[in-house]
Design an enzyme around this catalytic site. Structure first.
Site, PDB file in Angstrom:
ATOM      1  N   HIS A   1      -7.555  -0.332  67.112  1.00 44.36           N
ATOM      2  CA  HIS A   1      -7.339  -1.302  68.187  1.00 44.36           C
ATOM      3  C   HIS A   1      -7.858  -0.764  69.516  1.00 44.36           C
ATOM      4  O   HIS A   1      -8.645  -1.418  70.203  1.00 44.36           O
ATOM      5  CB  HIS A   1      -5.854  -1.626  68.300  1.00 44.36           C
ATOM      6  CG  HIS A   1      -5.491  -2.476  69.474  1.00 44.36           C
ATOM      7  ND1 HIS A   1      -5.141  -3.797  69.359  1.00 44.36           N
ATOM      8  CD2 HIS A   1      -5.414  -2.201  70.810  1.00 44.36           C
ATOM      9  CE1 HIS A   1      -4.875  -4.305  70.550  1.00 44.36           C
ATOM     10  NE2 HIS A   1      -5.032  -3.337  71.453  1.00 44.36           N
ATOM     11  N   GLU A   2      -7.410   0.429  69.864  1.00 44.15           N
ATOM     12  CA  GLU A   2      -7.726   0.953  71.193  1.00 44.15           C
ATOM     13  C   GLU A   2      -9.208   1.273  71.354  1.00 44.15           C
ATOM     14  O   GLU A   2      -9.816   0.964  72.382  1.00 44.15           O
ATOM     15  CB  GLU A   2      -6.876   2.193  71.489  1.00 44.15           C
ATOM     16  CG  GLU A   2      -5.388   1.923  71.577  1.00 44.15           C
ATOM     17  CD  GLU A   2      -5.018   0.934  72.665  1.00 44.15           C
ATOM     18  OE1 GLU A   2      -5.812   0.743  73.611  1.00 44.15           O
ATOM     19  OE2 GLU A   2      -3.945   0.333  72.570  1.00 44.15           O
TER      20      GLU A   2
ATOM     21  N   HIS B   1     -11.409  -1.600  72.182  1.00 47.50           N
ATOM     22  CA  HIS B   1     -11.522  -1.972  73.597  1.00 47.50           C
ATOM     23  C   HIS B   1     -12.811  -1.388  74.184  1.00 47.50           C
ATOM     24  O   HIS B   1     -13.456  -1.996  75.040  1.00 47.50           O
ATOM     25  CB  HIS B   1     -10.322  -1.455  74.395  1.00 47.50           C
ATOM     26  CG  HIS B   1      -9.107  -2.332  74.315  1.00 47.50           C
ATOM     27  ND1 HIS B   1      -9.118  -3.658  74.688  1.00 47.50           N
ATOM     28  CD2 HIS B   1      -7.826  -2.062  73.912  1.00 47.50           C
ATOM     29  CE1 HIS B   1      -7.907  -4.168  74.518  1.00 47.50           C
ATOM     30  NE2 HIS B   1      -7.112  -3.225  74.047  1.00 47.50           N
TER      31      HIS B   1
ATOM     32  N   HIS C   1      -1.464 -10.118  75.753  1.00 47.40           N
ATOM     33  CA  HIS C   1      -1.018  -9.719  74.421  1.00 47.40           C
ATOM     34  C   HIS C   1      -0.415 -10.896  73.658  1.00 47.40           C
ATOM     35  O   HIS C   1      -0.277 -10.832  72.435  1.00 47.40           O
ATOM     36  CB  HIS C   1       0.004  -8.594  74.524  1.00 47.40           C
ATOM     37  CG  HIS C   1      -0.536  -7.341  75.152  1.00 47.40           C
ATOM     38  ND1 HIS C   1      -0.523  -7.149  76.516  1.00 47.40           N
ATOM     39  CD2 HIS C   1      -1.123  -6.246  74.616  1.00 47.40           C
ATOM     40  CE1 HIS C   1      -1.062  -5.969  76.791  1.00 47.40           C
ATOM     41  NE2 HIS C   1      -1.443  -5.407  75.658  1.00 47.40           N
TER      42      HIS C   1
END
Length: 545
Positions: free
Chosen positions: A359-360, A363, A447
């Site tokens: 996920h991170e 980004h 979110h």
């Protein structure tokens, strides 16, 4: 490396002393570049092509005399079709919201153009009414006023404001009304120990805040131990020592911050080439999770999309474990091109679950491509992209210790009841996320507005209704009560990635995401194909028409 250099020096000295220099007359074949090197070269060539097109395209698009295009990224399809991504400069000033993608045929003729903002830029003056130092003072005072107050349900409040950078004069065009503005970066610290790096844009005429963007993207949670189990690692040997540095993946590495909050830390190394024991008693165990998570994310993007690293430049990221003290979080920071993991409550629960890594670091992929604004509907699409790709990384890894599914952060147990952080099959089950689009979605925290795209991806992958996938039970509804079959997550991911990298811009909203994914589906599978029709029907099923 030192031994090789020394050998060359001795050989050269010998040749000079004896007066004998041997030159081979046989042509030596150049070594075949690795697939990674070939991909990097192809991307560099595509970027050079885009840079060369910048001037002619600016004229073809009838940009003003004061406007210039600067190449940011480029994708060239197998058939030669080009997708050239540009940022815009006006009178030497960066234009926020000026990004665009030019789609060309193989012969260079323009097929279409996707602009973040269509408005023509023609400023009456380039002289700000507020001086730069006054802008910095106003921004700093405004951020300090928010200390102790959280504007985001998923972020702890600011407790400290460290410093503000210089105010950079820019053109703000994101809202469709171009004007002179200042862009300032303010650094601080949040209550949970997460560093804060906010970019604020203020009107150069009256100091009004036009936009604010937190560049430290986090995934809050608590862990209960090491997640990946026994896994293979690619390490680097130097003498009798082995380190967590992976030359096959852009030299990505993992270091120990040992409770610190900045710097690169100490590279993990030992003499056994075996790292960690699966428990938090060994500092290496969290490092194994981080290094494997970064490697899997690299491999997923490379083998699924042909992407060489997060920025598609063959450069690996740094993973930093043991960040801070009792830090219950993990985050990606694009400015240091690094991923950081805290050790959780009592420094005994590292935040190193694999979908957190996927996920991170996704980004970073978004920042290198569409750079979706982290607010409004584009912010929801930014977060959803990381949820989608983080989920796909989890499926790619297919770990026995972490069976893949369509839930986000299911092992970090954020709520303390064993429930996931987010659900893709029915996002509203978390109590806050949106299942379907409505006019208020853009006002939700990013979110939660991400729920619409997450729901779209699940439905496109698996279809609607009750079913069991890989041992997990789902029951996904539709806004229009339609019944969807799904086209499989692999095709769904291909469509989303192509839309992100070739059609989305910084201001893409849900309507734009529908258009972009339809264009992507047409490119990949044909206009009017089953996949194209499924994309259209699935967006309708989440009320994006």
């Amino acid at each position: 490396m030192k031994r090789k250099l020394a050998a060359v020096a001795v050989l050269s000295a010998t040749a000079l002393l004896t007066g004998v220099i041997q030159v081979s007359t046989a042509a030596q074949a150049a070594p075949t570049p690795s697939p990674q090197a070939q991909a990097a070269q192809q991307h560099a060539t595509a970027l050079k092509l885009a840079a060369g097109q910048a001037g002619p395209l600016a004229k073809a698009l009838k940009l003003g005399d004061k406007e210039q295009l600067v190449a940011k990224d480029a994708v060239v399809d197998k058939d030669g079709t080009r997708h050239l991504r540009f940022e815009r400069i006006y009178a030497g000033l960066p234009v926020i919201g000026g990004d665009l993608v030019v789609h060309q045929k193989a012969d260079g003729s323009v097929k279409s153009v996707d602009k973040a903002v269509a408005a023509r830029i023609a400023l009456p003056s380039l002289t700000p009414k507020i001086a730069a130092d006054q802008a910095v003072a106003q921004v700093t005072a405004g951020v300090k006023a928010t200390v102790g107050v959280s504007a985001d349900a998923d972020e702890s409040p600011l407790t400290e404001v460290h410093r503000a950078g210089r105010a950079e004069l820019v053109v703000w065009a994101t809202d469709g009304t171009p004007r002179l503005a200042y862009r300032t970066t303010v650094e601080g610290l949040r209550a949970d120990g997460t560093p804060s790096r906010q970019i604020l844009v203020t009107d150069a005429a009256d100091g009004r805040v036009l936009a604010t963007h937190e560049t430290i993207e986090t995934a809050a949670g608590t862990g209960n131990g090491v997640f990946v189990g026994q896994v293979p690692l690619t390490t680097t040997q130097s003498g009798s020592s082995y380190s967590l540095k992976d030359a096959s993946r852009g030299d990505q590495s993992t270091s120990d911050l040992n409770g610190g909050t900045d710097g690169t830390g100490s590279l993990f190394a030992n003499t056994s080439n075996n790292f960690g024991d699966g428990t938090v008693n060994s500092r290496e165990s969290a490092a194994v999770d981080a290094q494997f998570g970064a490697a899997t994310t690299w491999d997923f993007y490379k083998n699924t999309f042909g992407r060489s690293g997060i920025r598609n430049d063959g450069v690996g990221a740094l993973s930093r474990v043991h960040y801070g003290s009792n830090y219950v979080n993990a985050f990606w920071d694009d400015s240091c091109f690094c991923m950081s993991y805290g050790d959780g409550n009592n420094d005994t629960a590292p935040l190193t679950e694999i979908d957190v890594a996927g996920h991170e670091m996704s980004h970073g992929v978004t920042a290198a491509t569409a750079n979706l604004n982290y607010s409004g509907e584009s912010g929801g699409l930014n977060e959803a992209t990381s949820d989608i790709m983080g989920t796909m990384v989890e499926w790619y890894a297919n770990l026995p210790s972490n069976p893949p599914n369509y839930w986000i952060g299911e092992l970090i147990n954020l709520r303390g009841d064993g429930s996931p952080l987010r659900y893709m099959d029915q996002p509203s089950k978390d109590g806050a996320s949106a299942d379907y689009w409505d006019a208020n979605v853009g006002n939700l925290d990013v979110h939660y507005s991400s729920g619409v795209a997450n729901h779209f991806f699940y439905l496109l992958s698996e279809g609607s209704g009750a079913k069991t996938v890989n041992g997990f039970s789902y029951n996904s509804p539709t806004y229009d009560n339609s019944t969807l079959a799904g086209i499989g997550r692999d095709k769904a991911a291909q469509i989303w990635y192509r839309a992100l990298t070739t059609y989305f811009t910084s201001t893409t909203d849900y309507a734009g995401a529908r258009a972009g994914t339809l264009s992507a589906a047409a490119d990949l599978y044909g206009s009017g194909s089953a996949e194209y029709n499924a994309v259209a029907a699935t967006w309708t099923a989440v009320n994006v028409n």
